[in-house]
Design an enzyme around this catalytic site. Structure first.
Site, PDB file in Angstrom:
ATOM      1  N   GLU A 150      27.287 -24.163  62.668  1.00  0.00           N
ATOM      2  CA  GLU A 150      27.962 -25.316  62.722  1.00  0.00           C
ATOM      3  C   GLU A 150      28.705 -25.491  61.671  1.00  0.00           C
ATOM      4  O   GLU A 150      28.360 -25.166  60.573  1.00  0.00           O
ATOM      5  CB  GLU A 150      26.907 -26.346  62.911  1.00  0.00           C
ATOM      6  N   HIS A 205      27.074 -32.157  67.050  1.00  0.00           N
ATOM      7  CA  HIS A 205      25.697 -32.524  66.404  1.00  0.00           C
ATOM      8  C   HIS A 205      25.715 -33.901  66.212  1.00  0.00           C
ATOM      9  O   HIS A 205      25.568 -34.800  65.062  1.00  0.00           O
ATOM     10  CB  HIS A 205      25.600 -31.787  65.019  1.00  0.00           C
ATOM     11  N   ILE A 245      11.210 -36.753  71.607  1.00  0.00           N
ATOM     12  CA  ILE A 245      12.277 -36.943  72.347  1.00  0.00           C
ATOM     13  C   ILE A 245      12.284 -36.474  73.804  1.00  0.00           C
ATOM     14  O   ILE A 245      12.582 -37.141  74.819  1.00  0.00           O
ATOM     15  CB  ILE A 245      13.421 -36.041  71.456  1.00  0.00           C
ATOM     16  N   ARG A 299      18.081 -27.440  68.233  1.00  0.00           N
ATOM     17  CA  ARG A 299      18.747 -26.813  67.264  1.00  0.00           C
ATOM     18  C   ARG A 299      19.271 -25.785  67.850  1.00  0.00           C
ATOM     19  O   ARG A 299      18.956 -25.034  68.643  1.00  0.00           O
ATOM     20  CB  ARG A 299      17.780 -26.538  66.210  1.00  0.00           C
ATOM     21  N   ASP A 310      25.045 -29.910  72.004  1.00  0.00           N
ATOM     22  CA  ASP A 310      25.170 -30.839  70.954  1.00  0.00           C
ATOM     23  C   ASP A 310      25.067 -29.944  69.625  1.00  0.00           C
ATOM     24  O   ASP A 310      25.817 -30.360  68.482  1.00  0.00           O
ATOM     25  CB  ASP A 310      24.304 -32.011  70.705  1.00  0.00           C
TER      26      ASP A 310
END
Ligand code: NAI
Length: 347
Positions: free
Chosen positions: A283, A302, A174, A254, A278
């Site tokens: 979460e 996310h 990524i 993360r 994100d």
């Protein structure tokens, strides 16, 4: 007629194949399997006890991001032969414990590399151009109230992206895809990744640097390393203190990599100009989180992995990889190779 081996597959994911989405997608794939007799069920769960209970009698588990696949869980699900993770990150699975008890862990890295890179790029551009902030203030009537006084309407400076320095932490799939996307903007790219050869970084026009140098020099920092014991809390108060007060932070990796209370404080005290998250920890972000009140913070749930295509790919491959292990065959990726000392899988 030959008898087919019987196996039970349990989906514990709270995203796919659960009561909200249904198991039709997985069931259709299973119906097409001729060599195995498969039963599929779903039980979305996260806690250790719920997982242990859900996995009794299961041969394969299909798991998502939030399940606590700890040593205790792994030692109490004796029938399970394979855990197949929908996605990339494996931080919620104790890989060593899985190898110790002979459970193969497989995942499907790469299914959403471009989606996450696109999402990070969107956040970088939105922060740089203040898109979300301007949209919100415009809807709140700023233009109408203040007339065309540019500075007032804009609410703050916008730096030309071509003069900015982007720091990429974690230069894997990524991170490199982000570098490729920002290159045409003329941005200076720095990369900090202790496990990637500096020549690989230079080859794509980025400069290999230490994390400290990256934090000091970058106007935009984007995180693309996995969550490991080493990266948990990597961006803590000390790391944030190295960043320029005009800099912004993007996290699509993360949540626990960033110390959120320290980030909130840095933003509140004007020691950092903005952030786009994100992923957070925990979460979902609790309703009382100060980030909801900060105009210079962009939040997404996310969702960086998501596209219609990536979801189909990951649902199909996660299931098919688990079936490979049930057949005694090696899946494309064995995330805990030490398990191969205990379990024999044909190539
Ligand atoms: P990758 O394994 O290709 O790249 C990760 C890179 O981070 C590697 O080059 C590794 O050397 C580097 N790294 C490891 N420890 C580091 C450290 N201490 N400092 C700097 N770099 C370090 O993984 P990929 O596919 O690029 O994914 C990266 C992460 O993105 C995943 O682990 C996952 O947590 C996250 N992710 C988030 C998604 C989302 O929806 N928000 C979706 C998919 C992945």
């Amino acid at each position: 007629m030959t008898t087919r081996d019987k196996y039970t597959i349990v989906v514990t994911s709270d995203r796919y194949g659960n009561e909200r989405g249904g198991l039709e997608f997985e069931q259709e794939l299973i119906d097409a399997v001729e060599d195995l007799d498969l039963t599929l069920s779903s039980r979305a769960c996260i806690s250790e006890d719920a997982l242990i209970s859900a996995a009794q009698g299961a041969d394969a588990l299909l798991v998502s991001t939030r399940e606590a696949i700890t040593r205790r869980v792994l030692e109490n699900i004796p029938q399970v032969k394979v855990i197949s993770r929908y996605g990339v990150g494996l931080d919620n699975v104790d890989l060593d414990a899985a190898a110790d008890v002979g459970i193969v862990v497989t995942h499907y890295p790469g299914y959403c590399t471009s989606e996450v890179a696109d999402h990070a790029l969107a956040m970088i551009l939105a922060l740089n151009r203040r898109i979300v902030e301007l949209d919100r203030s415009l809807r709140a009537g700023v233009w109408v109230q203040h007339g065309p006084a540019t500075r007032t309407i804009l609410g703050g400076p916008v730096q030309p992206l071509r003069e900015q320095t982007l720091g990429i932490i974690g230069f894997g799939r990524i991170g490199q895809a982000v570098a490729a996307r920002v290159t045409p903007f003329g941005v200076t790219i720095l990369a900090a990744d202790p496990y990637v050869d500096p020549e690989t970084i230079r080859a794509v026009g980025a400069e290999p640097v230490s994390l400290e140098e990256l934090l000091r020099r970058s106007d935009i920092v984007t995180i693309h390393c996995p969550l490991t014991p080493e990266t948990r809390g990597l961006i803590d108060a000390d790391a944030l203190a190295l960043m320029k007060p005009t800099a912004v932070l993007v996290n699509t990796a993360r949540g626990p990599i960033v110390d959120l209370p320290a980030l909130a404080q840095a933003l509140q005290e004007g020691r950092l100009a903005g952030a786009a998250l994100d992923v957070v920890d925990p979460e979902p972000l609790p309703a009382e989180s100060p980030f909801y009140q900060m105009p210079n913070v962009i939040l997404t749930p996310h969702s960086a992995y998501y596209s219609e295509r990536s979801v189909d790919v990951v649902r199909r491959e996660t299931l098919l990889e688990a079936l490979q292990v049930l057949r005694g065959k090696r899946p494309r990726t064995v995330a805990n190779p030490a398990v191969l000392e205990k379990v024999t899988l044909e190539p």
